[in-house]
Structures are given as structure tokens and as C-alpha cells.
Design an enzyme around this catalytic site. Structure first.
Site, mmCIF file in Angstrom:
data_model
loop_
_atom_site.group_PDB
_atom_site.id
_atom_site.type_symbol
_atom_site.label_atom_id
_atom_site.label_comp_id
_atom_site.label_asym_id
_atom_site.label_seq_id
_atom_site.Cartn_x
_atom_site.Cartn_y
_atom_site.Cartn_z
ATOM 1 N N HIS A 208 -6.837 4.492 -8.145
ATOM 2 C CA HIS A 208 -6.455 5.528 -7.167
ATOM 3 C C HIS A 208 -7.216 5.239 -5.865
ATOM 4 O O HIS A 208 -7.111 4.131 -5.323
ATOM 5 C CB HIS A 208 -6.783 6.890 -7.798
ATOM 6 C CG HIS A 208 -6.235 8.100 -7.126
ATOM 7 N ND1 HIS A 208 -5.376 8.060 -6.070
ATOM 8 C CD2 HIS A 208 -6.462 9.436 -7.367
ATOM 9 C CE1 HIS A 208 -5.072 9.301 -5.692
ATOM 10 N NE2 HIS A 208 -5.726 10.152 -6.457
ATOM 11 N N HIS B 90 2.708 1.033 -6.472
ATOM 12 C CA HIS B 90 2.582 2.483 -6.327
ATOM 13 C C HIS B 90 3.527 3.153 -7.310
ATOM 14 O O HIS B 90 4.626 2.660 -7.541
ATOM 15 C CB HIS B 90 2.928 2.916 -4.898
ATOM 16 C CG HIS B 90 2.395 4.259 -4.567
ATOM 17 N ND1 HIS B 90 3.068 5.417 -4.860
ATOM 18 C CD2 HIS B 90 1.231 4.624 -3.977
ATOM 19 C CE1 HIS B 90 2.335 6.440 -4.474
ATOM 20 N NE2 HIS B 90 1.222 5.999 -3.937
ATOM 21 N N ASP C 2 -4.051 1.272 0.562
ATOM 22 C CA ASP C 2 -5.394 0.723 0.404
ATOM 23 C C ASP C 2 -5.491 -0.760 0.746
ATOM 24 O O ASP C 2 -6.593 -1.302 0.831
ATOM 25 C CB ASP C 2 -5.878 0.927 -1.046
ATOM 26 C CG ASP C 2 -6.092 2.394 -1.354
ATOM 27 O OD1 ASP C 2 -6.643 3.080 -0.491
ATOM 28 O OD2 ASP C 2 -5.702 2.847 -2.440
HETATM 29 N N1 CMC Z 1 -0.802 -6.200 -9.601
HETATM 30 C C1 CMC Z 1 -0.079 -6.827 -10.573
HETATM 31 N N2 CMC Z 1 0.850 -6.230 -11.337
HETATM 32 C C2 CMC Z 1 1.066 -4.929 -11.108
HETATM 33 C C3 CMC Z 1 0.382 -4.206 -10.121
HETATM 34 C C4 CMC Z 1 -0.583 -4.895 -9.348
HETATM 35 N N3 CMC Z 1 -1.274 -4.274 -8.385
HETATM 36 N N4 CMC Z 1 0.801 -2.919 -10.111
HETATM 37 C C5 CMC Z 1 1.730 -2.838 -11.078
HETATM 38 N N5 CMC Z 1 1.902 -4.052 -11.665
HETATM 39 C C6 CMC Z 1 2.874 -4.379 -12.717
HETATM 40 C C7 CMC Z 1 2.422 -3.896 -14.065
HETATM 41 O O1 CMC Z 1 1.677 -4.885 -14.757
HETATM 42 C C8 CMC Z 1 3.746 -3.576 -14.732
HETATM 43 O O2 CMC Z 1 4.315 -4.799 -15.135
HETATM 44 P P1 CMC Z 1 5.151 -4.874 -16.548
HETATM 45 O O3 CMC Z 1 6.342 -3.995 -16.319
HETATM 46 O O4 CMC Z 1 5.459 -6.303 -16.721
HETATM 47 O O5 CMC Z 1 4.229 -4.329 -17.598
HETATM 48 C C9 CMC Z 1 4.602 -3.043 -13.589
HETATM 49 O O6 CMC Z 1 4.067 -3.669 -12.405
HETATM 50 C C10 CMC Z 1 4.554 -1.538 -13.432
HETATM 51 O O7 CMC Z 1 3.190 -1.151 -13.311
HETATM 52 P P2 CMC Z 1 2.593 0.208 -13.877
HETATM 53 O O8 CMC Z 1 1.139 0.035 -14.149
HETATM 54 O O9 CMC Z 1 3.457 0.703 -15.011
HETATM 55 O O10 CMC Z 1 2.833 1.166 -12.645
HETATM 56 P P3 CMC Z 1 2.132 2.576 -12.411
HETATM 57 O O11 CMC Z 1 3.075 3.371 -11.611
HETATM 58 O O12 CMC Z 1 1.666 3.171 -13.700
HETATM 59 O O13 CMC Z 1 0.804 2.214 -11.581
HETATM 60 C C11 CMC Z 1 -0.650 1.741 -9.803
HETATM 61 C C12 CMC Z 1 0.685 2.355 -10.215
HETATM 62 C C13 CMC Z 1 -0.923 2.081 -8.335
HETATM 63 C C14 CMC Z 1 -1.774 2.359 -10.641
HETATM 64 C C15 CMC Z 1 -0.602 0.219 -9.997
HETATM 65 O O14 CMC Z 1 0.408 -0.342 -9.185
HETATM 66 C C16 CMC Z 1 -1.944 -0.465 -9.710
HETATM 67 O O15 CMC Z 1 -2.804 -0.533 -10.600
HETATM 68 N N6 CMC Z 1 -2.164 -0.995 -8.459
HETATM 69 C C17 CMC Z 1 -3.401 -1.580 -8.084
HETATM 70 C C18 CMC Z 1 -4.408 -0.497 -7.726
HETATM 71 C C19 CMC Z 1 -4.065 0.169 -6.406
HETATM 72 O O16 CMC Z 1 -3.794 -0.481 -5.404
HETATM 73 N N7 CMC Z 1 -4.139 1.512 -6.388
HETATM 74 C C20 CMC Z 1 -3.904 2.301 -5.181
HETATM 75 C C21 CMC Z 1 -2.629 3.060 -5.241
HETATM 76 S S1 CMC Z 1 -2.146 3.776 -3.658
HETATM 77 C C22 CMC Z 1 -3.394 4.852 -3.148
HETATM 78 C C23 CMC Z 1 -3.805 5.882 -4.147
HETATM 79 O O17 CMC Z 1 -3.041 6.321 -5.013
HETATM 80 O O18 CMC Z 1 -4.947 6.307 -4.064
#
Ligand code: CMC
Length: 422
Positions: free
Chosen positions: A263, A302, A358
Site C-alpha cells: 500500500h 493496482h 508510488d
Molecule cells: N509486479 C509483478 N507482478 C504483479 C505486480 C507487480 N507489481 N502486481 C500484480 N502483479 C501480477 C500478480 O502476480 C498477478 O499475476 P497472476 O495473475 O499471474 O497471479 C496479477 O498481476 C494480479 O495481481 P494481484 O496481486 O492479484 O492484484 P491485486 O489487485 O491483489 O494487487 C497490488 C494490487 C497493488 C497490491 C499489486 O499490484 C502490487 O503488489 N503492486 C506492487 C506494490 C505497489 O506498487 N503498491 C502500491 C499500490 S498504489 C498506492 C497505494 O495503494 O497505496
């Protein structure tokens, strides 16, 4: 004819027609037919936990609006304090309302000596500023005992002012303590962002913090971070508020949720990631590692945006303006290359992973002279306005206490076995 869905219980053949309202179906209607069948939705990927009129996001179209106003217009023409008022009270302030609001916020920036001396200075010298902030915000509830009168509107509004006003002071206090420098008291002649920069950096000159371009850039970053509907931190705020805890304690809980690297903690992780990549030559190898499941590309992806995060696009422009004043962040080239490689790669394209807020914010903070440890605190300062807008809205909605159900998957009933028998 109004839109609806029909649900049929195949065990009994009974059906129920449920109207679709504001894009959702009411669980109350579902309950009439399927009272003991729960939605299994860990992570709330398909659950609307409330209705809200504060912030609108269209993740497919890359749209973000506060109270109907596009984020691009607010970033271009408004100020953080005006946006904070808009979020909390629902309308842009009149000139008189705005003068009063600015005055009130400015005159509540001071913190009690005990918060600074006994509380903040009681932390270990290398305490993380987010840990300090979360604890200090919760501690404020013990200084303003009337804060628990949450249905007394003038009393609640006073705490709203105090929280927004004191966040930068607490943040700067945590930072100055961490580097062993004396605390700088707020300067009520300064604007919100300007005062914060002063409390952080006076009397140094290693960054041009006195330059109005920097305080303006920080103010725009505060606008971009002020609210983002029901993310993890805001959902936590509403969850805690639903138990009728006071606004300080609820804000501390929301800030704790923000702290995590998935987050608000991601801005800190982006810089650590760029440092570990080290050079443009290593970008392709790093992306290959991410695709192989060895960690995530921080600052990408996201839950809601499946298109460009509109905040990331504004931030990129702000970065250019800041770098003109501070000089370019040496990590920028690696970040640009990383973005280019990722956006051309099917792994990221097929999963609709784009840079989020971010990805570039940390580069700006770093160029402005902020240490990496304090980046998430810089997110928490403006998000306080959004959290409090949701706190107030929840109380007005008279929402029930948040109490989800679980699907029990543990052991069946069994008899206790004494320790000597195990
Ligand atoms: N790098 C590589 N792969 C990713 C990433 C990433 N940053 N984000 C998602 N994926 C992949 C994930 O492995 C999954 O692949 P598969 O379908 O093959 O298993 C797919 O994309 C969907 O990901 P998810 O984890 O199910 O998506 P989510 O909606 O649960 O998570 C997230 C969203 C923001 C937690 C995630 O994208 C992430 O961990 N990003 C990196 C951390 C980040 O930048 N966070 C800040 C978010 S914006 C500001 C805020 O909220 O504060």
C-alpha cells in the site's frame, strides 16, 4: 425497466429478483432468499462495503474525481487545504469559509510538549518514522478527551482540524528526532506545505526547500494523495470508525494499514528497488526476475486501475518541474527504462499493470531531500483529510458496526487432551 438480476436456489427452486442499484446488488435482498450463504470474498475484490459520495474512480478509464471534480483540474488550480475542505464538507469553500479553515488549520499545528518530549523522544534512535507517527496519532486521543464525543459535530470538527494540522508537525518531529537534531516549532506565517518543509529542513541548504516551486510541488503531491476511495487504509478507517472509536484512534489504525509495502509503503520500496537494480544495464535482468516470480515490480499494478493511474501521469510532470530546481534524481533514468521495458512486455500488458502513484513520487521526495524512511509519512499527511471525510460520512450514514462473516474450515469438535497425555 430497472435493471436487476435473478438468483435461483437450485436446492429448492426458489428465485428472487434483486435490483441493481448504483452498480451493486444489496446483500439485504440476497439475505431474503439465502440467509445462511455467505459471499466468500477475502480481500474484498468483489464487495462494495459502503456507498460513498466522496471520491469516484473509474479504473478502466483512468478517471479520479474528488466530489465530482477531476483530479487534473484540482492539481492544476486548487491547493491541498482547499481540497481537504472539499473532501470533508462536500463543496469547495467560499472565500470566507476558506479563510476561516486556513486560520483554524494554521493555529492547530502545535503539539503538546509531552507528545514531543516524553513520547516522541522516548523512541529508539533508529525507530521508523511511520511507527512513530502511528503511535503518536493514537496517543493524541489521550490529550483530547472530548474527542470521544463523536456525535457532537463542533467537537468532531475540532478534532478534524487538529488532525490535519498536526500531522506535518508530528512527521517533522519524528524525522528531526531520527537524525538527532532539535525540533523546529511550526511557523504560523507559512502555508501548509511551506511550513512542513521548514520544520523538516531549517536551517540547512543542501536542498532548496525555501524555493516556492518546491512547496508548490509538495502541495500538488498532497492533493494527489488526499483520497482514493476504499483502499486498505480507508477501509480500515471506516472499519474502526464503525465501532465508534474516536477519530485519533481510527486515524492511527488507517495509517497502520497504509504502512505496508503493498500500500503506501510502496513509495519507499520503489527507491530501494531502483537502488538494488543499480544501472540501466540491469533493468532487463530485473524484469526477467519479476516475471519469474522473484519479487514484484514495486510501484506497478493496482486493484482498481487497469489503465494508467491518472495520479502517476501528473506526478511525472511535477517530477520534471522539481528536477529543474533540485537537479535530476540519478535514479530517474533507471525508472524510465524500467517503465519502458515493462510497458512493452506481455507479462505486464496482459495483466494490465501500469505505473501507480508510488512509482515516481519517491523520486521527487528524494530529490527534495526527504529520507526514504519518511516517504510513507508523506503519504499519510494528506491522506488524513480523506480518512476523516470517510469517518464523517460513515457517522452520517449511521452504518452498522463492520462485522464480516467467515467460512469456518478448521477441526470438527474434539475432546481436550491433558498435557501429560500428548
Ligand atoms: N509486479 C509483478 N507482478 C504483479 C505486480 C507487480 N507489481 N502486481 C500484480 N502483479 C501480477 C500478480 O502476480 C498477478 O499475476 P497472476 O495473475 O499471474 O497471479 C496479477 O498481476 C494480479 O495481481 P494481484 O496481486 O492479484 O492484484 P491485486 O489487485 O491483489 O494487487 C497490488 C494490487 C497493488 C497490491 C499489486 O499490484 C502490487 O503488489 N503492486 C506492487 C506494490 C505497489 O506498487 N503498491 C502500491 C499500490 S498504489 C498506492 C497505494 O495503494 O497505496
Amino acid at each position: 425497466m430497472a435493471e436487476s438480476v435473478t438468483i435461483t436456489d437450485n436446492r429448492t427452486g426458489e428465485s428472487i429478483e434483486v435490483p441493481i442499484t448504483n452498480g451493486g446488488v444489496s446483500a439485504t435482498e440476497w439475505k431474503k432468499l439465502l440467509g445462511n450463504i455467505w459471499f466468500h470474498d477475502p480481500g474484498y475484490t468483489q464487495t462494495a462495503a459502503t456507498s460513498s459520495s466522496i471520491t469516484e474512480i473509474d479504473g478502466d478509464a483512468g478517471i479520479l474525481r474528488y466530489r465530482g471534480y477531476p483530479i487534473e483540474q484540482l492539481a492544476e488550480q486548487s491547493t491541498y487545504l482547499e481540497v481537504a475542505y472539499l473532501l470533508i464538507y462536500g463543496e469547495l469553500p467560499t472565500p470566507e469559509q476558506f479563510e476561516q479553515w486556513k486560520h483554524d488549520i494554521t493555529y492547530h499545528t502545535f503539539i503538546h510538549e509531552n507528545v514531543r518530549k516524553r513520547f516522541m523522544e522516548g523512541f529508539h534512535y533508529d525507530a521508523h518514522p511511520m511507527g512513530m507517527l502511528v503511535s503518536a496519532v493514537a496517543a493524541l486521543s489521550t490529550f483530547y478527551l472530548e474527542a470521544k464525543d463523536i456525535f457532537d459535530e463542533p467537537v468532531l470538527d475540532k478534532q478534524v482540524v487538529r488532525l490535519i494540522a498536526k500531522m506535518p508537525t508530528l512527521a517533522a518531529c519524528a524525522y528531526r528526532f531520527s537524525i538527532g537534531m532539535p525540533f523546529i516549532w511550526p511557523d504560523n506565517s507559512k502555508g501548509f506545505a511551506e511550513n512542513f518543509l521548514k520544520m523538516m529542513f531549517e536551517p540547512w541548504d543542501h536542498v532548496p526547500w525555501r524555493d516556492p516551486k518546491l512547496s508548490h510541488a509538495l502541495d500538488v503531491l498532497f492533493i494527489l494523495h488526499a483520497d482514493h476511495e476504499l483502499n486498505c487504509g480507508t477501509a480500515t478507517m471506516r472499519m474502526v470508525a464503525s465501532s465508534h472509536a474516536d477519530p485519533y484512534t481510527a486515524t492511527a489504525a488507517a495509517a497502520a494499514a497504509l504502512y505496508g509495502p503493498r500500500h503506501g509503503g510502496a513509495n519507499e520500496q520503489v527507491i530501494r528497488m531502483l537502488h538494488s537494480i543499480g544501472s540501466m544495464d540491469n533493468v532487463a535482468g530485473f524484469v526477467a526476475d519479476v516475471k519469474a516470480g522473484k519479487g514484484r515490480l514495486q510501484g506497478f499494478g493496482h486493484r482498481v486501475y487497469k489503465n494508467f493511474d491518472p495520479r502517476a501521469q501528473i506526478i511525472k510532470r511535477i517530477a520534471d518541474e522539481v528536477f529543474e530546481t533540485t537537479g535530476k534524481n540519478p535514479l530517474l533514468d533507471i525508472a524510465l527504462k524500467l517503465e519502458e521495458v515493462a510497458l512493452a512486455d506481455d507479462y505486464f500488458v496482459s495483466r494490465k499493470l501500469y505505473p501507480n502513484v508510488d512509482f515516481y513520487s519517491g523520486l521527487i521526495y528524494q530529490a527534495m531531500g526527504f529520507p526514504v524512511d519518511i516517504f510513507t509519512v508523506l503519504f499519510a499527511i494528506p491522506r488524513t483529510a480523506g480518512w476523516l471525510a470517510h469517518y464523517k460520512e460513515l457517522l452520517e450514514q449511521d452504518q452498522k458496526i463492520a462485522r464480516p462473516r467467515q467460512l469456518y474450515t478448521g477441526a470438527d469438535v474434539r475432546d481436550y487432551v491433558g498435557i501429560d497425555q500428548r
